[in-house]
Scaffold this active site. Sequence first.
Site, PDB file in Angstrom:
ATOM      1  N   GLY A  74       3.968  13.677 -46.937  1.00  0.00           N
ATOM      2  CA  GLY A  74       5.058  14.482 -46.877  1.00  0.00           C
ATOM      3  C   GLY A  74       5.897  14.665 -48.058  1.00  0.00           C
ATOM      4  O   GLY A  74       7.195  15.284 -48.186  1.00  0.00           O
ATOM      5  N   GLY A  86       5.116  16.325 -50.774  1.00  0.00           N
ATOM      6  CA  GLY A  86       5.118  17.870 -51.336  1.00  0.00           C
ATOM      7  C   GLY A  86       3.859  18.158 -52.160  1.00  0.00           C
ATOM      8  O   GLY A  86       3.679  18.802 -53.097  1.00  0.00           O
ATOM      9  N   LYS A  87       2.719  17.265 -51.955  1.00  0.00           N
ATOM     10  CA  LYS A  87       1.660  17.254 -52.796  1.00  0.00           C
ATOM     11  C   LYS A  87       0.994  18.725 -52.373  1.00  0.00           C
ATOM     12  O   LYS A  87       0.565  19.513 -53.480  1.00  0.00           O
ATOM     13  CB  LYS A  87       0.716  16.100 -52.380  1.00  0.00           C
ATOM     14  CG  LYS A  87       1.219  14.681 -52.856  1.00  0.00           C
ATOM     15  CD  LYS A  87       0.135  13.790 -52.562  1.00  0.00           C
ATOM     16  CE  LYS A  87      -0.303  13.488 -51.222  1.00  0.00           C
ATOM     17  NZ  LYS A  87       0.956  12.985 -50.303  1.00  0.00           N
ATOM     18  N   HIS A 121      23.948  -8.271 -34.886  1.00  0.00           N
ATOM     19  CA  HIS A 121      23.643  -7.548 -35.761  1.00  0.00           C
ATOM     20  C   HIS A 121      24.580  -7.178 -36.708  1.00  0.00           C
ATOM     21  O   HIS A 121      24.866  -7.577 -38.125  1.00  0.00           O
ATOM     22  CB  HIS A 121      22.651  -6.549 -35.517  1.00  0.00           C
ATOM     23  CG  HIS A 121      21.164  -6.784 -34.963  1.00  0.00           C
ATOM     24  ND1 HIS A 121      20.515  -7.690 -35.774  1.00  0.00           N
ATOM     25  CD2 HIS A 121      20.708  -6.310 -34.129  1.00  0.00           C
ATOM     26  CE1 HIS A 121      19.462  -7.829 -35.108  1.00  0.00           C
ATOM     27  NE2 HIS A 121      19.411  -6.962 -33.937  1.00  0.00           N
ATOM     28  N   HIS A 128      24.014  -8.077 -28.402  1.00  0.00           N
ATOM     29  CA  HIS A 128      22.719  -8.212 -29.183  1.00  0.00           C
ATOM     30  C   HIS A 128      23.047  -7.419 -30.597  1.00  0.00           C
ATOM     31  O   HIS A 128      23.042  -7.692 -31.689  1.00  0.00           O
ATOM     32  CB  HIS A 128      21.554  -7.684 -28.570  1.00  0.00           C
ATOM     33  CG  HIS A 128      20.134  -7.694 -29.590  1.00  0.00           C
ATOM     34  ND1 HIS A 128      19.177  -8.636 -29.315  1.00  0.00           N
ATOM     35  CD2 HIS A 128      19.700  -7.104 -30.641  1.00  0.00           C
ATOM     36  CE1 HIS A 128      18.413  -8.612 -30.359  1.00  0.00           C
ATOM     37  NE2 HIS A 128      18.677  -7.438 -31.232  1.00  0.00           N
ATOM     38  N   GLU A 129      23.539  -6.108 -30.150  1.00  0.00           N
ATOM     39  CA  GLU A 129      23.797  -5.338 -31.536  1.00  0.00           C
ATOM     40  C   GLU A 129      25.071  -5.622 -32.213  1.00  0.00           C
ATOM     41  O   GLU A 129      25.261  -5.656 -33.288  1.00  0.00           O
ATOM     42  CB  GLU A 129      24.094  -3.793 -30.927  1.00  0.00           C
ATOM     43  CG  GLU A 129      22.739  -3.049 -30.237  1.00  0.00           C
ATOM     44  CD  GLU A 129      21.591  -2.863 -31.174  1.00  0.00           C
ATOM     45  OE1 GLU A 129      21.840  -3.083 -32.441  1.00  0.00           O
ATOM     46  OE2 GLU A 129      20.527  -3.047 -30.762  1.00  0.00           O
ATOM     47  N   GLY A 175       0.792  10.206 -53.588  1.00  0.00           N
ATOM     48  CA  GLY A 175       1.909   9.959 -52.929  1.00  0.00           C
ATOM     49  C   GLY A 175       1.920   9.699 -51.542  1.00  0.00           C
ATOM     50  O   GLY A 175       0.848  10.307 -50.780  1.00  0.00           O
ATOM     51  N   PRO A 176       3.092   9.352 -50.878  1.00  0.00           N
ATOM     52  CA  PRO A 176       3.251   8.965 -49.387  1.00  0.00           C
ATOM     53  C   PRO A 176       2.979  10.360 -48.835  1.00  0.00           C
ATOM     54  O   PRO A 176       3.205  11.548 -49.481  1.00  0.00           O
ATOM     55  CB  PRO A 176       4.674   8.393 -49.373  1.00  0.00           C
ATOM     56  CG  PRO A 176       4.790   7.733 -50.769  1.00  0.00           C
ATOM     57  CD  PRO A 176       4.224   8.954 -51.759  1.00  0.00           C
TER      58      PRO A 176
END
Length: 669
Positions: free
Chosen positions: A239, A241-242, A463, A459-460, A236-237
Amino acid sequence: MSKNEKIPPKKPALNPYWLYGAIALFFLGMSFFGDSDSLGDNQKINISTFERYLNDGEVSRVVVVNKNAAQVTLTDEALKETKHNKAISTNILGRSNAAGPHYQFEVGNLELFQKKLEAAESNGIDFSYEFKTVESRWLDVLIGFLPLILIIAVWLFIMRRMSGGGGGGGGAQIFNIGKSKAKLFDQNSEVKTTFKDVAGLEGAKEEVQEIVDFLKNPTKYTVLGGKIPKGALLVGPPGTGKTLLAKAVAGEAKVPFFSLSGSDFVEMFVGVGASRVRDLFKQAKDKSPAIIFIDEIDAIGRARGKNNMTGSNDERENTLNQLLTEMDGFGTNTNVIVIAATNRADVLDKALMRAGRFDRQIYVDLPDLNERKEIFRVHLKPLKSDPKLDIDFLARQTPGFSGADIANVCNESALIAARKNKKKVGRQDFLDAVDRIVGGLEKKSKIITPEEKKTIAFHEAGHATVSWMLEHAAPLVKVTIVPRGQSLGAAWYLPEERQIVRTEQMLDEMCATLGGRAAEEIIFNKISTGALSDLVKITQQARAMVTIYGLNKKIGNITYYQAGEGDYGFTKPYSEETAKLIDEEISGIVETQYIRAIDLLKKNKSKLTELAEHLLEKEVIFKDDLERIFGVRPFGEVLEKATKPKPKTKKITAAKVTPPKEDPSKDKN
């Protein structure tokens, strides 16, 4: 042992360097004090005093040592005189010079001194003299063995460092270098982590709990003819919890638990890795039933024969071969189960992944909404939080966060509340913590010119406007033009969490991403370098549509993504004509969405300007401000139900900032 009994203090371990120092001091002492003829300062005279004693007939013998020092022995009658009371002394070794020599002086010119002795002898003075050479035997021995002593000392020092140093003698460390570095947890070890401390991960916990039950009650499963699995791989990715899950296994299991990292097998000496694997499994078999946990197993489990840049790493491959043999080879003990964890399962060797070694592959994914609630409940226990705090709201604001990210949010929120001198951690502290982690620290002191600030605001606002007008684009949560981290402005969006993504959804997201640059062109008739992160994102999305997901009609239902082989390939899996077509299609997709964003903003230019001016005034705007200007979003309210892989920010970045690399194989929603 009762509480009242005192634990005897541990005796300090003998440091071998003390022994080396004692030997060196012994040689030096023998060199300086081993000579019985050595005299003190009181017995040192000058040549004039010697001549007076000689002429008075008080000298019985003169010995010239090594052509530079003369030792004088007095007659018995002379020793009885008061002026020679200091002639007799006892040295540091307790030896007396009563028999001589009694005085010592520097000769100077040896030839002249010899003539004086001969002249005195010819004048009838009764004495004897001789010349001799004295060698320091201990010093010569020390000098002769000094190179060998230095080589041995350096070798011992290097061996101690290479074998871990620390307690115990250097020799013991050298001979233990092939021993396993696994840390043993058993009934005598205090492991407080249990499955109750692992929130979410219900499927993974169920499988791991079953593995623990295999070892506790093996007959329950073997009575029907089944075999106990030999290994489980947590994938798994980072962080998710492995490692925490493995700690819970150590806390729940009543069997010996050996824990170590894949890098603990790696050593510069040939054969050490394989030796440590053998020793690890030997210890586990001696204490069977037992569990072995290997964290980051990709350090030794990478596919063999693919390291074509620097040649094959035989030592790592030998370690892997030994691990394969121990897990499923002749003499394998089925009462030892191996649990491993990695976030790079794609690079592991196929022989390691087959059934019979790692029978089960447990995927530990990022937590969903309900699992995030459970994780928040676990990490909120040690915090003094507001009783009115809505955990459901926090879970919705942190979708795509891993368990480690949520723990970081809780800790950061407590620090923010303490910085504000609050007695409890409130809702706004958690929101500030999310902003701090996702966007970076606010830099209100950063110098920005009014023209730059206006460009950032439009710009924001671009978006926000485009995303509000498109059905599949992510709705706005918050927009700010306060600099954070490397960004000069940021916008927070909360799109719905999707398991699959359709073409129109990806196109709407690309169009919203290009809204910032489109707003700059419409308002200022100029574009800037501030859209760097936007361009990186849409280019990757367009390339993924064409080359990975098969969403382009001209390329067709073909993918050029090769899982697990991309790190080693040097050639493209398509022709030059196809490469040219791919480039044209990627450029066509991006430019089409850019024109689409410009058309949308031209139709809503007045509202875009109003939103940007409001943003310039307040520096931060929220969803309510967009509803006041644009009206209710025509596509239905999805914000409260929506979750996402991570709060996405549209950053105004400097042109020199190197964009982060992203894996195009993963679905970036």
